[in-house]
Design an enzyme around this catalytic site. Structure first.
Site, short mmCIF file in Angstrom:
data_model
loop_
_atom_site.label_atom_id
_atom_site.label_comp_id
_atom_site.label_asym_id
_atom_site.label_seq_id
_atom_site.Cartn_x
_atom_site.Cartn_y
_atom_site.Cartn_z
N ILE A 193 -28.43 -31.37 -11.78
CA ILE A 193 -29.69 -30.48 -11.49
C ILE A 193 -30.62 -31.15 -10.94
O ILE A 193 -31.85 -30.84 -10.58
CB ILE A 193 -30.31 -29.75 -12.71
N GLY A 194 -30.14 -32.35 -10.13
CA GLY A 194 -31.00 -33.27 -9.56
C GLY A 194 -31.27 -34.57 -10.37
O GLY A 194 -32.24 -35.56 -9.94
N PHE A 207 -35.73 -26.85 -14.73
CA PHE A 207 -36.57 -27.46 -16.23
C PHE A 207 -36.10 -26.60 -17.20
O PHE A 207 -36.92 -26.43 -18.10
CB PHE A 207 -37.81 -27.58 -15.68
N GLN A 230 -36.42 -39.97 -14.00
CA GLN A 230 -36.36 -39.00 -14.97
C GLN A 230 -37.83 -39.31 -15.84
O GLN A 230 -38.42 -38.26 -15.88
CB GLN A 230 -35.22 -38.98 -15.99
N GLU A 271 -35.87 -35.05 -20.95
CA GLU A 271 -37.15 -34.52 -21.62
C GLU A 271 -38.07 -35.26 -22.10
O GLU A 271 -39.40 -35.03 -22.14
CB GLU A 271 -36.60 -33.28 -22.53
N GLY A 294 -30.48 -38.76 -24.79
CA GLY A 294 -30.86 -37.89 -23.45
C GLY A 294 -32.41 -38.54 -23.03
O GLY A 294 -33.09 -38.77 -23.93
N GLY A 343 -26.66 -33.44 -21.76
CA GLY A 343 -25.50 -33.63 -20.80
C GLY A 343 -24.90 -34.78 -20.72
O GLY A 343 -23.51 -34.93 -21.32
MO1 MOS Z 1 -34.05 -28.11 -20.86
S1 MOS Z 1 -35.57 -27.00 -21.08
O1 MOS Z 1 -33.51 -27.96 -22.42
O2 MOS Z 1 -33.07 -27.38 -19.88
#
Ligand code: MOS
Length: 694
Positions: free
Chosen positions: A464-465, A236, A593, A660, A657, A507
């Site tokens: 990362i999952g 995270f 997500q 988040e 993205g 990403g």
């Molecule tokens: Mo996320 S906190 O930018 O890895």
């Protein structure tokens, strides 16, 4: 840049490509890579928060059968670069925070290493420490700049004048606690140092980031360092940059050449030394005219950093552009404390900052006697107020409307405590959020023909999952105009072309754009019927549209809260999130997500809080019994949707993205629902029962 979203793969709910490996247990996480005769490392952590190591007696640890070595600052090799004090592991006798690595035991088994670590006796020269964040500290300072390059302070117009002449005003302070990243897989490194070549199996969000850092710190050529991370059990932000554990493991491998060294943090060790979300104290002042149009926004932030290294979170950055007003001011001040270095945690800045702003907006809507959706609609900006640029797409209002429809907002009685079901007070809340489209430099991708219509697509990205394995395969398929079955994706290894970190929700934008570019050049050079072995490598193309447009994702969040009038217990039976994130690459992993982000936001609203005992300087609730993250029993129905948003400017996929944005608005939606249920405005996260009963 032309939009290319009509391919067959992008947008589909494709099952995870690595799913069978994960459910059968054959997907290798960092600790599970097969190595010959590994040794196990267990750290010795400081028991003071500030001072010096006076004496170490390791004799009884060394005498234990199975112990190979006890490493301390007295026998550790000198690192080539000790500039970064967080990573200058065992380079001096100085102690900068409680829990710092002051030694390590390497042994033939984990159990022996752990036992021996407790036998290492460390005597300290303790100095008084300082770990308390308070708004009235006299040593608060303005950092040069904030995380992600944001300016520390901004000011436009006459905020004080506008506030004093406003028809409606608000001046409130909101606080958020320290929080710790807790991915299921703890930080883990397996280091093998063999004849000058170093291999690291590391649980990281960026293999090339780790390589770059480790090579610099150990004075190695980059191509002698290989970092491998095909599967990562969550990250995270704490795995976005290497921390001391990776350096400590590598250092041990350097001392014991030829034997692999394994170090996986225990859950308790996750609460010192791998970063955390800074606590914040945020003062928000708003002014509005009679029609409910904002005339002034002021957001002053106080947060903490570490004495040994600065990390300055961009808490008020979203406030600079979220709503339209001519008079705006934001400031950030830091206290440098004897604590571990804070770092990234899912939406650093935006999540705590928009919690405060969106609760303030809810309070202001009430003072203006407006429905909170109507209030936000009246303050929707035409352009990005900071840059003056138009938005490449901004569909916040559409998200709010769609969310209101799905959630059943219409006809809501705004009066607090208006609904109840026996002892349960029932309320609903709404909030909005944005998250910028970040771009990171340094990515390349390679396309190679494997013959018979198949292609290898290689890029050092990390999953990362989140679903990167699948999403990049879909993107590669469309970029090359083939089916996903024709793509053999290779990621998670520094032997592949370099890739930026899986962070800042950047990403897919960066890696996907680069794959599109490599595919375009491949077709240009080798056509539709290439020979086996034909290869093209490309870097991320410039996107000139970033000069012409402001680019962000947006979301609208709704929550229902039920609060037990007698005990203050809060339940959240349902949440709705509607997102404007451009083209969704994979409908299935994207949904996950959003649900994950909103769940984390629910935890931020009600549960998560790292409690520092100021007498000793450490987090006392350092395990899952005491540090509560939402479990299934805490999470009700989460309804997720996104609107059809065409953004021809962001990147070739038209995507923004999504990692988040899910967390950013949900804490405020829950907080606003709790207020609506109870009439008690808690401005201090997490909203625990005691605060409602006061
Ligand atoms: Mo996320 S906190 O930018 O890895």
């Amino acid at each position: 840049m032309s939009i290319t979203t009509t391919g067959r793969a992008i947008g589909r709910a494709v099952d995870r490509i690595e799913g069978p490996q994960k459910v059968t247990g054959t997907a290798r996480y960092a600790y599970e890579h097969e190595t010959e005769y590994p040794l196990y490392l267990y750290p010795v952590q400081s028991e003071i928060a500030r001072g010096r190591v006076a004496r170490i007696d390791a004799r009884s640890a060394e005498a234990l059968p199975g112990v190979v070595i006890v490493i301390t600052h007295e026998n550790a090799p000198q690192l080539a670069d000790t500039h970064d004090k967080e990573l200058a592991v065992l380079q001096s006798d100085e102690v900068a925070f409680r829990g710092q690595y002051v030694g390590a035991v390497v042994a033939e088994s984990f159990e022996v290493a752990r036992h021996a670590a407790r036998l290492v006796s460390v005597v300290y020269d303790e100095e008084s420490h300082d770990v308390g964040l308070r708004a009235d500290r006299v040593d608060l300072y303005a950092p040069d700049q904030l995380n992600a390059g944001f300016e520390t302070d901004t000011a436009e117009g006459d905020v004080d004048g506008a506030l004093s002449s406003a028809a409606v005003t608000l001046d409130e302070t909101y606080t958020t606690p320290m929080e710790h990243n807790n991915p299921m897989e703890p930080h883990t490194t397996v280091a093998v140092w063999d004849e000058g070549d170093l291999t690291l199996y590391d649980s990281t969000q960026g293999v090339h980031t780790v390589r770059r850092t480790v090579a610099r710190i150990f004075g190695l050529e980059r191509d002698r360092v290989r970092v491998v991370a095909p599967h990562v059990g969550g990250g995270f932000g704490s795995k976005g940059l290497p921390h001391a554990n990776t350096i400590l493991t590598t250092l041990a491998a350097q001392m014991i050449e030829g034997r692999p060294i394994k170090f996986a943090l225990t859950r308790q060790q996750m609460f010192s030394g791998v970063g955390y979300r800074t606590p914040t104290i945020q003062r928000i002042r708003l002014g509005a005219d009679e029609e409910g149009r904002l005339t002034a926004i002021s957001h002053d932030v106080i947060e903490l950093s570490a004495k040994i290294k600065e990390f300055a979170e961009q808490t008020a950055s979203a406030t600079r552009t979220m709503y339209a007003t001519e008079n705006r001011r934001t400031t950030h001040r830091l206290a440098a404390l004897d604590l571990p270095v804070p770092s990234w945690m899912r939406a650093p800045g935006e999540a705590p900052g928009m919690y405060a702003l969106e609760v303030a907006m809810d309070e202001m809507a009430e003072r203006c006697d407006l429905d909170p959706i109507e209030f936000r609609t009246r303050n929707e900006p035409e352009v990005d107020a900071e840059t003056g640029l138009p938005y490449s797409s901004r569909n916040l209002i559409a998200c709010l409307r769609e969310g209101a429809e799905r959630f059943g907002w219409e006809g809501r009685d705004p009066t607090p405590r208006a609904r109840r079901d026996g002892r349960w007070l029932i309320g609903t809340g709404v909030a909005a959020a944005m998250y910028p489209v970040y771009r990171m430099p340094g990515t390349r991708a390679r396309v190679r023909s494997l013959g018979e219509g198949r292609y290898a697509v290689e890029i050092g990205a990390v999953d990362i999952g989140t679903g990167t394995w699948t999403a990049l395969t879909q993107i590669a398929a469309d970029a090359l105009g083939v089916g996903i079955g024709a793509i053999e994706l290779r990621i998670g290894d520094t032997n592949l072309p370099s890739a930026s970190v899986a962070g800042g929700s950047s990403g897919i934008t960066v890696w996907g754009s680069t794959i599109f570019e490599a595919a375009r050049l491949f077709r240009e050079r080798h056509g539709e019927d290439p020979s086996e072995g034909d290869t093209v490598e490309a870097g991320t193309p410039d996107n000139p549209e970033t000069e012409n447009y402001s680019m962000s994702a947006f979301g609208a969040y709704f929550a229902e809260a039920r609060v037990d009038e007698d005990t203050g217990e809060v339940r959240v039976p349902r949440m709705t999130g509607v997102f404007a994130v451009g083209q969704v690459i994979n409908a299935q992993t994207a949904r996950s997500q959003f649900i994950g982000g909103m769940t984390m936001g629910l935890g931020m609203a009600l549960h998560e809080e790292s409690l520092v005992d100021e007498r000793f300087g450490h987090v006392v609730n350092h395990d899952f019994a005491e540090y509560h993250i939402p479990t299934n029993a805490d999470v009700g129905e989460i309804d997720v949707a996104w609107i059809d948003e065409e953004d021809p400017h962001v990147n070739p996929m038209g995507s923004k993205g999504i990692g988040e944005i899910g967390i950013v608005g949900s804490p405020a939606a829950v907080a606003n629902a709790v207020y609506h249920a109870t009439g008690v405005r808690v401005r201090d996260l997490p909203i625990t029962p005691d605060k409602l009963l006061r």
